[in-house]
Design a protein around this motif. Structure first.
Motif, short mmCIF file in Angstrom:
data_model
loop_
_atom_site.label_atom_id
_atom_site.label_comp_id
_atom_site.label_asym_id
_atom_site.label_seq_id
_atom_site.Cartn_x
_atom_site.Cartn_y
_atom_site.Cartn_z
N MET A 1 -4.61 34.21 106.41
CA MET A 1 -3.48 33.33 106.68
C MET A 1 -2.41 33.51 105.61
SD MET A 1 -4.04 31.61 109.46
CE MET A 1 -2.98 30.19 109.33
N PRO A 2 -1.13 33.55 105.98
CA PRO A 2 -0.06 33.75 104.99
C PRO A 2 -0.02 32.63 103.96
CG PRO A 2 0.76 34.06 107.23
CD PRO A 2 -0.61 33.47 107.35
N GLU A 3 0.09 33.00 102.71
CA GLU A 3 0.17 32.01 101.64
C GLU A 3 1.47 31.21 101.70
OE1 GLU A 3 -2.02 31.17 99.46
OE2 GLU A 3 -3.56 32.70 99.80
N GLU A 4 2.51 31.80 102.31
CA GLU A 4 3.80 31.10 102.37
C GLU A 4 3.70 29.79 103.15
OE1 GLU A 4 3.26 34.21 103.09
OE2 GLU A 4 4.34 35.33 101.51
N LEU A 5 2.82 29.75 104.17
CA LEU A 5 2.66 28.51 104.92
C LEU A 5 2.15 27.39 104.04
CD1 LEU A 5 1.07 29.85 108.24
CD2 LEU A 5 3.40 29.00 107.92
N SER A 6 1.16 27.68 103.24
CA SER A 6 0.59 26.66 102.36
C SER A 6 1.57 26.27 101.27
CB SER A 6 -0.71 27.18 101.74
OG SER A 6 -1.66 27.48 102.74
N GLU A 7 2.29 27.25 100.74
CA GLU A 7 3.25 26.94 99.68
C GLU A 7 4.37 26.04 100.20
OE1 GLU A 7 4.57 30.67 98.24
OE2 GLU A 7 2.65 31.19 97.27
N ALA B 1 4.13 23.97 102.73
CA ALA B 1 3.57 22.65 102.98
C ALA B 1 3.35 21.88 101.67
CB ALA B 1 2.25 22.78 103.73
N ARG B 2 2.96 22.58 100.63
CA ARG B 2 2.77 21.93 99.34
C ARG B 2 4.10 21.40 98.80
NH1 ARG B 2 -2.60 20.79 98.33
NH2 ARG B 2 -3.91 22.66 98.58
N ILE B 3 5.16 22.18 98.99
CA ILE B 3 6.49 21.73 98.53
C ILE B 3 6.91 20.48 99.27
CG2 ILE B 3 8.93 22.37 98.48
CD1 ILE B 3 8.05 25.26 98.02
N ASP B 4 6.55 20.37 100.54
CA ASP B 4 6.89 19.18 101.33
C ASP B 4 5.98 18.01 101.04
OD1 ASP B 4 8.95 20.53 102.53
OD2 ASP B 4 7.75 21.17 104.27
#
Length: 274
Positions: A162-168, A170-173
């Motif tokens: 899974m792309p790490e950008e999705l989690s990053e 979501a974490r920022i939000d």
């Protein structure tokens, strides 16, 4: 162009040959099941008077209704819980990656090398000591443990890609780990989950060895496990035995045909990512 066309036709010929090899045993079972009971059919000879009542007789003789209920109860006990545990473990090992996750994954990987037949005798004594022998739990609990190595490896392979950008993002939000799992990763893992559910359903439904060794009552076994008792009673009646075998195989074929697109999409997804 000639070489490309030749490769296409060769590929089609191989597929047709494999399809024929796969279908011939089912056709043989079906044709044999239509012969009169007590006879010994030879080859794929179509009977003069097909005995369709053999399927009704086999259904009643094998107590298929009770076996169907028992198989469904075992499926309900195994598949949902195995999916839950393997999804959580796969998310932790594949995405969160806590300290020691590689060693934990190695333990699961070693579980794939464990011969299934080597643990049947210890399982028998263990189930006897805890009082679960001759119950459906004697099938459900061992299957949960036996499915975990493959299921965790399957789900880890999905989450690790899974792309790490999705989690990053979501974490920022402000998303927590639970929200990250439930709202982002879990919906995206539906193809992998559905294909894993199909595999575990088929493996549980066709479970024979555990059902025969750990459960004496045929009505508490899986349908495949009860085939042993049915064979012992009707082993000399080949048409009736073939009819019973087809009745046991039919649900698995229907499930696979109904959900084959999900299974293939999950395999293609893993091939593209990996």
């Amino acid at each position: 162009m000639k070489t490309a066309a030749r490769e296409v036709w060769l590929g089609r010929a191989i597929l047709v040959s494999l399809m024929v090899i796969t279908l011939v045993p089912f056709v043989t079972l079906f044709v044999t099941a239509l012969h009169p009971t007590g006879t010994y059919p030879a080859g794929l000879e179509w009977p003069d008077e097909p005995q369709w009542s053999n399927f009704v007789t086999a259904f009643q003789a094998a107590n298929m209704r009770q076996l169907l209920v028992s198989s469904v109860l075992i499926e309900v006990g195994v598949v949902p819980l195995a999916l839950l545990i393997s999804t959580l473990a796969g998310f932790a090992l594949g995405h969160l990656r806590p300290p020691g996750s590689r060693w934990i994954f190695l333990v699961f990987l070693l579980g794939l090398t464990l011969p299934f037949e080597a643990i049947v005798v210890p399982l028998y004594y263990q189930m006897r000591d805890i009082g679960l022998l001759n119950t459906r739990w004697a099938i459900i609990l061992p299957l949960l443990g036996l499915f975990m190595p493959f299921a965790v490896m399957w789900m880890r392979a999905h989450f690790i890609n899974m792309p790490e950008e999705l989690s990053e993002a979501a974490r920022i939000d402000g998303a927590s780990t639970t929200q990250l799992f439930l709202r982002i990763h879990l919906p995206l893992s539906m193809p992998a989950l559905s294909s894993l559910a199909i595999l575990m359903f088929l493996w549980t439904w066709n479970q024979f060895l555990l059902a025969v060794v750990l459960v004496d009552d045929p009505t508490r076994r899986t349908m495949a496990g009860a085939l042993g008792a049915f064979q012992g009673q009707w082993g000399t009646d080949i048409p009736l035995l073939c009819a019973g075998s087809l009745l046991i195989l039919t649900p698995t074929l229907l499930v696979f045909l109904a959900f084959q697109r999900h299974f293939v999409s999950a395999l293609m997804q893993g091939a593209v990512k990996g």
